[in-house]
Design a protein around this motif. Structure first.
Motif, PDB file in Angstrom:
ATOM      1  N   PRO A 107      -3.092 -11.637  -0.073  1.00  0.00           N
ATOM      2  CA  PRO A 107      -3.095 -11.423  -1.532  1.00  0.00           C
ATOM      3  C   PRO A 107      -3.110  -9.929  -1.832  1.00  0.00           C
ATOM      4  N   TYR A 108      -2.367  -9.507  -2.829  1.00  0.00           N
ATOM      5  CA  TYR A 108      -2.318  -8.082  -3.166  1.00  0.00           C
ATOM      6  C   TYR A 108      -3.016  -7.834  -4.497  1.00  0.00           C
ATOM      7  N   HIS A 109      -3.953  -6.908  -4.460  1.00  0.00           N
ATOM      8  CA  HIS A 109      -4.681  -6.520  -5.673  1.00  0.00           C
ATOM      9  C   HIS A 109      -4.301  -5.085  -6.007  1.00  0.00           C
ATOM     10  N   PRO A 110      -3.728  -4.824  -7.194  1.00  0.00           N
ATOM     11  CA  PRO A 110      -3.366  -3.447  -7.563  1.00  0.00           C
ATOM     12  C   PRO A 110      -4.585  -2.533  -7.529  1.00  0.00           C
ATOM     13  N   PHE A 111      -4.367  -1.285  -7.199  1.00  0.00           N
ATOM     14  CA  PHE A 111      -5.488  -0.329  -7.144  1.00  0.00           C
ATOM     15  C   PHE A 111      -5.013   1.069  -7.507  1.00  0.00           C
ATOM     16  N   ILE A 112      -5.998   1.906  -7.821  1.00  0.00           N
ATOM     17  CA  ILE A 112      -5.732   3.314  -8.118  1.00  0.00           C
ATOM     18  C   ILE A 112      -6.930   4.103  -7.575  1.00  0.00           C
ATOM     19  N   THR A 113      -6.689   5.315  -7.116  1.00  0.00           N
ATOM     20  CA  THR A 113      -7.746   6.081  -6.439  1.00  0.00           C
ATOM     21  C   THR A 113      -7.927   7.442  -7.104  1.00  0.00           C
ATOM     22  N   ILE A 114      -9.186   7.826  -7.330  1.00  0.00           N
ATOM     23  CA  ILE A 114      -9.444   9.177  -7.836  1.00  0.00           C
ATOM     24  C   ILE A 114     -10.290   9.947  -6.830  1.00  0.00           C
ATOM     25  N   SER A 115     -10.160  11.264  -6.896  1.00  0.00           N
ATOM     26  CA  SER A 115     -10.851  12.116  -5.935  1.00  0.00           C
ATOM     27  C   SER A 115     -11.250  13.411  -6.618  1.00  0.00           C
ATOM     28  N   ASN A 116     -12.310  14.029  -6.078  1.00  0.00           N
ATOM     29  CA  ASN A 116     -12.625  15.388  -6.540  1.00  0.00           C
ATOM     30  C   ASN A 116     -12.504  16.379  -5.378  1.00  0.00           C
ATOM     31  N   GLY A 117     -11.814  15.948  -4.321  1.00  0.00           N
ATOM     32  CA  GLY A 117     -11.648  16.822  -3.162  1.00  0.00           C
ATOM     33  C   GLY A 117     -12.769  16.653  -2.153  1.00  0.00           C
ATOM     34  N   VAL A 118     -13.887  16.058  -2.585  1.00  0.00           N
ATOM     35  CA  VAL A 118     -15.021  15.821  -1.679  1.00  0.00           C
ATOM     36  C   VAL A 118     -15.159  14.323  -1.432  1.00  0.00           C
ATOM     37  N   HIS A 119     -15.184  13.568  -2.532  1.00  0.00           N
ATOM     38  CA  HIS A 119     -15.302  12.113  -2.433  1.00  0.00           C
ATOM     39  C   HIS A 119     -14.119  11.462  -3.141  1.00  0.00           C
ATOM     40  N   ASN A 120     -13.833  10.234  -2.736  1.00  0.00           N
ATOM     41  CA  ASN A 120     -12.815   9.483  -3.478  1.00  0.00           C
ATOM     42  C   ASN A 120     -13.249   8.048  -3.654  1.00  0.00           C
ATOM     43  N   ALA A 121     -12.791   7.460  -4.741  1.00  0.00           N
ATOM     44  CA  ALA A 121     -13.157   6.085  -5.085  1.00  0.00           C
ATOM     45  C   ALA A 121     -11.908   5.340  -5.516  1.00  0.00           C
ATOM     46  N   THR A 122     -11.909   4.036  -5.266  1.00  0.00           N
ATOM     47  CA  THR A 122     -10.753   3.202  -5.602  1.00  0.00           C
ATOM     48  C   THR A 122     -11.179   2.124  -6.584  1.00  0.00           C
ATOM     49  N   PHE A 123     -10.390   1.960  -7.618  1.00  0.00           N
ATOM     50  CA  PHE A 123     -10.582   0.826  -8.522  1.00  0.00           C
ATOM     51  C   PHE A 123      -9.589  -0.243  -8.107  1.00  0.00           C
ATOM     52  N   THR A 124     -10.105  -1.394  -7.708  1.00  0.00           N
ATOM     53  CA  THR A 124      -9.242  -2.491  -7.267  1.00  0.00           C
ATOM     54  C   THR A 124      -9.310  -3.616  -8.288  1.00  0.00           C
ATOM     55  N   ALA A 125      -8.129  -4.084  -8.686  1.00  0.00           N
ATOM     56  CA  ALA A 125      -8.060  -5.125  -9.711  1.00  0.00           C
ATOM     57  C   ALA A 125      -8.397  -6.486  -9.113  1.00  0.00           C
ATOM     58  N   ASN A 126      -8.990  -7.351  -9.932  1.00  0.00           N
ATOM     59  CA  ASN A 126      -9.278  -8.713  -9.481  1.00  0.00           C
ATOM     60  C   ASN A 126      -8.004  -9.530  -9.344  1.00  0.00           C
ATOM     61  N   VAL A 127      -7.032  -9.252 -10.198  1.00  0.00           N
ATOM     62  CA  VAL A 127      -5.827 -10.079 -10.260  1.00  0.00           C
ATOM     63  C   VAL A 127      -5.031  -9.981  -8.956  1.00  0.00           C
ATOM     64  N   THR A 128      -4.445 -11.086  -8.567  1.00  0.00           N
ATOM     65  CA  THR A 128      -3.567 -11.106  -7.396  1.00  0.00           C
ATOM     66  C   THR A 128      -2.130 -11.156  -7.887  1.00  0.00           C
ATOM     67  N   ILE A 129      -1.295 -10.271  -7.351  1.00  0.00           N
ATOM     68  CA  ILE A 129       0.115 -10.354  -7.704  1.00  0.00           C
ATOM     69  C   ILE A 129       0.938 -10.589  -6.435  1.00  0.00           C
ATOM     70  N   THR A 130       2.080 -11.237  -6.623  1.00  0.00           N
ATOM     71  CA  THR A 130       2.981 -11.528  -5.501  1.00  0.00           C
ATOM     72  C   THR A 130       4.343 -10.945  -5.844  1.00  0.00           C
ATOM     73  N   PRO A 131       5.222 -10.757  -4.861  1.00  0.00           N
ATOM     74  CA  PRO A 131       6.513 -10.135  -5.158  1.00  0.00           C
ATOM     75  C   PRO A 131       7.255 -10.872  -6.279  1.00  0.00           C
ATOM     76  N   GLY A 132       7.611 -10.114  -7.307  1.00  0.00           N
ATOM     77  CA  GLY A 132       8.374 -10.675  -8.428  1.00  0.00           C
ATOM     78  C   GLY A 132       7.533 -11.426  -9.436  1.00  0.00           C
ATOM     79  N   SER A 133       6.193 -11.432  -9.266  1.00  0.00           N
ATOM     80  CA  SER A 133       5.372 -12.247 -10.183  1.00  0.00           C
ATOM     81  C   SER A 133       5.213 -11.618 -11.558  1.00  0.00           C
ATOM     82  N   GLY A 134       5.645 -10.376 -11.724  1.00  0.00           N
ATOM     83  CA  GLY A 134       5.627  -9.784 -13.065  1.00  0.00           C
ATOM     84  C   GLY A 134       4.708  -8.590 -13.159  1.00  0.00           C
ATOM     85  N   TRP A 135       4.829  -7.895 -14.275  1.00  0.00           N
ATOM     86  CA  TRP A 135       4.007  -6.715 -14.539  1.00  0.00           C
ATOM     87  C   TRP A 135       2.597  -7.123 -14.928  1.00  0.00           C
ATOM     88  N   VAL A 136       1.629  -6.344 -14.492  1.00  0.00           N
ATOM     89  CA  VAL A 136       0.258  -6.512 -14.976  1.00  0.00           C
ATOM     90  C   VAL A 136      -0.229  -5.162 -15.490  1.00  0.00           C
TER      91      VAL A 136
END
Ligand SMILES: [Ca+2]
Length: 413
Positions: A107-136
């Motif tokens: 299952p693929y959960h969209p994510f985005i990552t932020i950093s301050n050069g020292v630490h980084n964190a990822t926000f991972t979405a609960n939604v599962t998307i599959t190839p061609g399943s559409g924009w979220v």
């Protein structure tokens, strides 16, 4: 209960911007479509970059990232700095479409990552998307940890990748330098993911903001207003009709929103409150309003050009900034005294302990004073020293955990 928020609405009058715009990467430009985005420094920037259209959420061009061998990150180290300092309580939105997952079988959960050069964190979405399943469209909260728990919302959760100390997350959010995205899923290189509308906006039920542009014709003595909705959702499918937008022009007339800009003409000088309602089916999701007034010039212009769009229009159109939240007619805060001379006290009532930030914005859109305070629940006040401010009209903007509200302040010397 219908929740009503004031969002980041600004009046544009020619080149006059009354509010600094939050970062928003829509990848719509015909040249340099990636803006300040680019591959991460070697060896982590192994991505192919293209652009396509149309994102079915808003009909616009989007970014296409393809995986390549090695670390595959694409980043922006310009626009999303100090997210916590600048936009605490707002949300980081992003649109994602999975084109090819290299048959990962996971299952693929969209994510985005932020950093301050020292630490980084990822926000991972609960939604599962599959190839061609559409924009979220995902929204990640720009918040600090609470009692040691990292922020999350109905869309997903933040995870700190580099430490177990929530204070490191808070510091990273406050001093962020880089936002990064990646198409990488498997050890092969067929993955392709589309991204769009990576934007900081208030986290409300509203999915879009609007801008109001006004101009004045000295030929017809009428004012023209244009409402443009930013990132509207235009899809409509059976069982999921998507939102509709209704514009109330404040003069007894209303229009359905026409993409991308809906025009209106006012023939009588006066003060008008323009409201945009976002509706889902028959129910209103939210409503945002903006009040402006115009007064025709007593001396007609000698110019033959009918529409003036320069700062000189200030003599023809008197613009009063009056941004308001329409929340059952209740104000979120009070300014005492107003008009003010040496100081003004912002009085508000908070449901819980939280960090609130206050900005004082002048008519040119410049932030002339900024202050953040960690306040307890109950009735609270923040004192602002305006001794050195020039006489004039300002907007006081209060950002709390889940909303922004603003009011007009008159500084009188
Ligand atoms: Ca776009």
């Amino acid at each position: 209960m219908v929740r009503i928020y004031f969002l980041a609405i600004y009046l544009l009058l020619g080149c006059l911007a009354l509010n600094a715009q939050a970062p928003c990467s829509d990848f719509n430009a015909s040249s340099n479509s990636g803006g300040n985005w680019g591959p991460s420094p070697a060896p982590n920037g192994n991505v192919s970059v293209n652009f396509g259209s149309a994102n079915t959420l808003d009909g616009s061009q989007y970014l296409i990232l393809g995986d390549q061998s090695g670390g595959s990150w694409y980043q922006n180290s310009t626009d999303y700095r100090d997210l916590g300092k600048r936009f605490l309580g707002q949300c980081l939105f992003f649109d994602v479409y999975l084109k090819n997952d290299s048959d990962s079988g996971q299952p693929y959960h969209p994510f985005i990552t932020i950093s301050n050069g020292v630490h980084n964190a990822t926000f991972t979405a609960n939604v599962t998307i599959t190839p061609g399943s559409g924009w979220v469209r995902i929204k990640a909260p720009i918040q600090l940890s609470s009692s040691g728990i990292l922020p999350s919302n109905s869309d997903g959760s933040w995870v700190l990748n580099t430490s177990t100390n929530p204070a490191d997350f808070d510091n990273m959010m406050m001093t962020s330098t880089t936002l990064a995205i990646s198409p990488d899923i498997t050890s092969t290189q067929q993955e392709i993911i589309y991204f769009d509308n990576i934007c900081v906006k208030p986290c409300s039920d509203c999915t879009a903001d609007f801008t109001l542009d006004t101009s004045f014709s000295t030929v017809t003595n009428t004012a023209n207003a244009n409402v443009t909705i930013i990132n509207p959702i235009l899809y409509s499918t059976p069982g999921n009709p998507g939102p509709t937008y209704l514009i109330d022009w404040g003069d007894g007339s209303s229009s359905n929103f026409i993409y991308p800009t809906t025009p209106h003409t006012y023939s009588t000088a006066g003060t008008y409150t323009v409201c945009v309602s976002e509706n889902q089916g028959k129910s209103s999701k939210c409503k945002r309003c903006f009040t402006f007034c115009y007064r025709p010039s007593v001396i007609p212009s000698k110019e033959s050009s009918p529409v003036i769009k320069t700062p000189s229009t200030m003599s023809e159109i008197e613009t009063i900034i009056k941004e308001e939240i329409r929340n059952n007619e209740q104000k979120d805060f009070f300014l005492v005294p107003n008009p003010a001379n040496e100081y003004v006290e912002l009085q508000t009532t908070l449901a819980g302990r939280e960090v609130v930030s206050v900005r004082l914005i002048d008519v040119s859109g410049k932030v002339v004073l900024e202050k953040s305070e960690n306040l307890d629940s109950g009735r609270q006040s923040i004192k602002l020293n305006i001794e050195k401010m020039n006489q004039g009209t300002y907007v006081v903007e209060l950002k709390s955990k889940d909303k922004i509200s603003s009011q007009k302040l008159i500084v009188s010397k």
